[in-house]
Motif scaffolding. Structure first.
Motif, short mmCIF file in Angstrom:
data_model
loop_
_atom_site.label_atom_id
_atom_site.label_comp_id
_atom_site.label_asym_id
_atom_site.label_seq_id
_atom_site.Cartn_x
_atom_site.Cartn_y
_atom_site.Cartn_z
N UNK A 60 9.95 -10.62 10.25
CA UNK A 60 8.67 -10.15 10.78
C UNK A 60 7.89 -9.45 9.67
N UNK A 61 6.62 -9.27 9.91
CA UNK A 61 5.81 -8.52 8.96
C UNK A 61 6.32 -7.10 8.78
N UNK A 62 6.85 -6.52 9.85
CA UNK A 62 7.44 -5.18 9.74
C UNK A 62 8.60 -5.19 8.75
N UNK A 63 9.47 -6.20 8.86
CA UNK A 63 10.64 -6.30 7.95
C UNK A 63 10.19 -6.53 6.51
N UNK A 64 9.18 -7.37 6.34
CA UNK A 64 8.67 -7.63 4.99
C UNK A 64 8.09 -6.34 4.39
N UNK A 65 7.30 -5.64 5.17
CA UNK A 65 6.69 -4.39 4.70
C UNK A 65 7.77 -3.38 4.31
N UNK A 87 -1.00 -2.46 20.19
CA UNK A 87 -0.59 -1.24 20.90
C UNK A 87 -0.41 -0.10 19.89
N UNK A 88 -0.62 1.11 20.34
CA UNK A 88 -0.47 2.27 19.47
C UNK A 88 0.90 2.32 18.82
N UNK A 89 1.94 1.93 19.58
CA UNK A 89 3.29 1.97 19.02
C UNK A 89 3.44 0.97 17.86
N UNK A 90 2.80 -0.20 17.98
CA UNK A 90 2.86 -1.20 16.90
C UNK A 90 2.14 -0.69 15.66
#
Length: 124
Positions: A60-65, A87-90
């Protein structure tokens, strides 16, 4: 000096439009269509900025970041997350993992161009 950007998104229409837009603005543009390819390209090319989708195959982009921020050799790479996950949490998660900015799809091309310029000038 021309800035090198990476467009990392698995949606072909978005890749084509972002690539066109960024080239028109004078940037050198690289493309990755999944998370693994994005991370490999970032490590190899060290772009000034990554336009990073959150939902991609592989990683995911989160993992890449998170991987980019964990690598001291990539400390100067700026990350702009582009995603439909608004969403705010994302948003909080993306920024907590080290994204420099977060834009929610759909976004205006003018806003995106302004945000890219701001990030490359060392802002936000």
């Amino acid at each position: 000096m021309t800035h090198k950007l990476l467009v990392a998104d698995d949606e072909p229409n978005i890749v084509i439009s972002l690539e066109y837009l960024m080239k028109r603005e004078g940037y050198e543009v690289l493309v990755a269509t999944d998370g693994h390819q994005a991370l490999e390209t970032i490590q190899r090319e060290k772009p000034a900025l990554v336009l990073l989708d959150v939902m991609m195959p592989g990683k995911t982009g989160f993992e890449v970041c998170q991987a980019v921020r964990a690598d001291p050799a990539l400390a100067n790479v700026r990350v702009l997350m582009l995603t439909a996950k608004g969403r705010d949490t994302d948003i909080s998660k993306g920024l907590a993992l080290g994204a420099n900015a977060y834009m929610i799809k759909p976004f205006s091309t003018r806003e995106l161009v302004e945000k890219v310029a701001e990030l490359l000038e060392g802002g936000a």
